[in-house]
Design an enzyme around this catalytic site. Structure first.
Site, PDB file in Angstrom:
ATOM      1  N   HIS A  44     -39.668  15.211  20.251  1.00 26.27           N
ATOM      2  CA  HIS A  44     -40.282  15.858  21.399  1.00 26.27           C
ATOM      3  C   HIS A  44     -40.055  15.039  22.674  1.00 26.27           C
ATOM      4  O   HIS A  44     -39.570  13.911  22.634  1.00 26.27           O
ATOM      5  CB  HIS A  44     -41.769  16.055  21.145  1.00 26.27           C
ATOM      6  CG  HIS A  44     -42.064  17.094  20.104  1.00 26.27           C
ATOM      7  ND1 HIS A  44     -43.335  17.505  19.788  1.00 26.27           N
ATOM      8  CD2 HIS A  44     -41.229  17.821  19.304  1.00 26.27           C
ATOM      9  CE1 HIS A  44     -43.298  18.420  18.838  1.00 26.27           C
ATOM     10  NE2 HIS A  44     -42.025  18.629  18.528  1.00 26.27           N
ATOM     11  N   GLU A  46     -42.062  13.522  24.770  1.00 32.89           N
ATOM     12  CA  GLU A  46     -42.776  12.261  24.902  1.00 32.89           C
ATOM     13  C   GLU A  46     -42.087  11.150  24.102  1.00 32.89           C
ATOM     14  O   GLU A  46     -42.031  10.002  24.533  1.00 32.89           O
ATOM     15  CB  GLU A  46     -44.227  12.420  24.436  1.00 32.89           C
ATOM     16  CG  GLU A  46     -45.007  13.473  25.203  1.00 32.89           C
ATOM     17  CD  GLU A  46     -44.986  14.830  24.520  1.00 32.89           C
ATOM     18  OE1 GLU A  46     -46.039  15.494  24.533  1.00 32.89           O
ATOM     19  OE2 GLU A  46     -43.922  15.232  23.993  1.00 32.89           O
ATOM     20  N   CYS A  80     -47.190  13.718  18.804  1.00 32.44           N
ATOM     21  CA  CYS A  80     -46.882  12.941  20.009  1.00 32.44           C
ATOM     22  C   CYS A  80     -48.118  12.206  20.519  1.00 32.44           C
ATOM     23  O   CYS A  80     -48.016  11.097  21.056  1.00 32.44           O
ATOM     24  CB  CYS A  80     -46.330  13.856  21.098  1.00 32.44           C
ATOM     25  SG  CYS A  80     -44.685  14.491  20.725  1.00 32.44           S
ATOM     26  N   ARG A 185     -28.611  36.488  28.193  1.00 27.87           N
ATOM     27  CA  ARG A 185     -28.665  36.699  26.745  1.00 27.87           C
ATOM     28  C   ARG A 185     -28.763  35.374  25.998  1.00 27.87           C
ATOM     29  O   ARG A 185     -29.473  35.274  24.999  1.00 27.87           O
ATOM     30  CB  ARG A 185     -27.433  37.475  26.275  1.00 27.87           C
ATOM     31  CG  ARG A 185     -27.395  38.923  26.726  1.00 27.87           C
ATOM     32  CD  ARG A 185     -26.085  39.584  26.302  1.00 27.87           C
ATOM     33  NE  ARG A 185     -26.018  40.979  26.722  1.00 27.87           N
ATOM     34  CZ  ARG A 185     -24.961  41.758  26.548  1.00 27.87           C
ATOM     35  NH1 ARG A 185     -23.880  41.277  25.942  1.00 27.87           N
ATOM     36  NH2 ARG A 185     -24.975  43.021  26.963  1.00 27.87           N
ATOM     37  N   GLU A 283     -32.117  46.378  26.957  1.00 22.76           N
ATOM     38  CA  GLU A 283     -30.953  46.747  27.771  1.00 22.76           C
ATOM     39  C   GLU A 283     -30.663  48.247  27.759  1.00 22.76           C
ATOM     40  O   GLU A 283     -29.584  48.660  28.166  1.00 22.76           O
ATOM     41  CB  GLU A 283     -29.724  45.958  27.312  1.00 22.76           C
ATOM     42  CG  GLU A 283     -29.744  44.506  27.754  1.00 22.76           C
ATOM     43  CD  GLU A 283     -28.362  43.907  27.950  1.00 22.76           C
ATOM     44  OE1 GLU A 283     -27.364  44.641  27.839  1.00 22.76           O
ATOM     45  OE2 GLU A 283     -28.278  42.701  28.219  1.00 22.76           O
ATOM     46  N   GLY A 285     -31.266  52.508  26.233  1.00 25.45           N
ATOM     47  CA  GLY A 285     -30.997  53.302  27.421  1.00 25.45           C
ATOM     48  C   GLY A 285     -32.241  53.668  28.196  1.00 25.45           C
ATOM     49  O   GLY A 285     -33.295  53.048  28.057  1.00 25.45           O
TER      50      GLY A 285
END
Length: 343
Positions: A44, A46, A80, A185, A283, A285
């Site tokens: 991560h 940190e 963390c 995308r 996307e 129709g």
């Protein structure tokens, strides 16, 4: 904290199912370490920030900044908050708390119980905005929904096409816009189209013109009309198909049965949530886009207006919302909408 956000943003599209996180360590007004989360399963932010500090003795007199509450649970990596505690860092500044149930204040609690001075809410709005997909997924139990389409100057999304004209998309915007769409995308986890778009355009829905992973393809094909030879069923990319027809999973394609007697959108979003997908681009129709708009289940809309007129054809969706940004892309215009009242 601004630097934390800059670092975190580098991970866009790569950290799913984790959020984007950046961390900066400051000693006597000088940055002595920084890092960000690269991808799920890896250290991560940190951890990377602490590891980057050359003189670890300085940590005992430093402040750690991070845009999201440090985790307190054992997942693919240790907590963390525990590492910060063990490192002797006396002060931590947090952008926003984490609404994910495994964290949800536990990281801050662990730090404070260890005597760490914790400040919360610095650039909180900006921190939540950065991880809007993550927060929508965990708080609303659905993906972050982005609508995208292009329309002509006279408000049409497509021309009138006969069956013999099917197979290739009708281009309205320009090559610059197309490349940008492929970049988008690569940043999202899923991309969805309806049966008419699949039949008329035969799209592949990949990131062919931008480096990065192609999103999971999602097709709504209630009656099983899309032929197996279509690009969307090629198996090139993992694909989900929502249908009422009995189908066997094959060729990297998973078929999900839907009820024709229930609202479609909740069924689709529930399944995408169950699949762990934090974001989806719709996307087309026109019918699918308008359905999400009418149901008020959309978070962003990205609308291209190309320098063309069809005179007759398919009307574009009708949308209202806050226009956050307008850009010129050559001879095309791009409008960004936000819906702050989405369900």
């Amino acid at each position: 904290m601004h630097r934390c956000l800059e670092l975190a943003r580098i991970g866009l599209g790569n950290t799913y199912s984790n959020p984007m996180v950046g961390s900066v360590i400051v000693h006597n007004g000088k940055i002595i370490g920084e890092g960000f989360h690269h991808r799920a399963g890896e250290p991560h932010a940190e951890v990377n920030a602490i590891d980057s500090v050359k003189n670890k003795e300085l940590l005992k007199h430093a402040t750690l900044y991070v845009n999201l509450e440090p985790c307190a649970h054992y997942g693919k990596t240790p907590p963390c908050a525990l590492l910060i505690k063990q490192s002797g860092i006396p002060k931590v500044v947090v952008g926003c708390t984490d609404s994910f149930s495994e964290v949800a204040g536990k990281g801050i609690e662990m730090l404070r119980e260890a005597g760490v001075d914790v400040t919360i809410g610095v650039l909180e709005a900006e921190s939540r905005e950065l991880n809007k997909r993550f927060f929508t997924f965990h708080e609303k139990k659905r993906p972050y929904v982005i609508l995208k389409w292009a329309q002509t100057l006279d408000g049409l999304i497509d021309m009138d096409r006969q069956t013999q004209d099917f197979g290739l998309p009708t281009w309205i915007s320009n090559a610059m816009s197309k490349k940008l769409v492929h970049k988008w995308r690569s940043q999202e986890q899923a991309i969805l189209v309806g049966v008419k778009t699949a039949l008329k355009d035969n799209p592949s829905l990949t990131t062919r013109e931008w480096p990065g992973k192609s999103p999971m393809r999602v097709l709504i094909d209630r009656h099983g009309m899309v032929p197996s030879s279509s690009q969307i069923l090629s198996g090139e990319v993992p694909t989900l198909v929502f249908t009422n027809k009995p189908k066997t999973n094959q060729n990297n394609t998973k078929y999900i049965n839907i009820s024709l007697n229930e609202d479609l959108i909740p069924q689709v979003l529930n399944e995408l949530f169950n699949e762990g997908l934090q974001s989806v681009i719709i996307e087309g129709g026109k019918q699918i886009l308008q359905s999400f708009i009418d149901a008020n289940v959309w978070d962003e809309a990205r609308l291209f207006i190309g320098d063309k007129m069809f005179l007759t054809g398919v009307n574009a969706p009708k949308i209202s919302g806050n226009i956050m940004l307008e850009e010129h892309l050559g001879d095309s215009l791009l409008f960004y909408y936000r819906n702050y009242l989405a369900k």
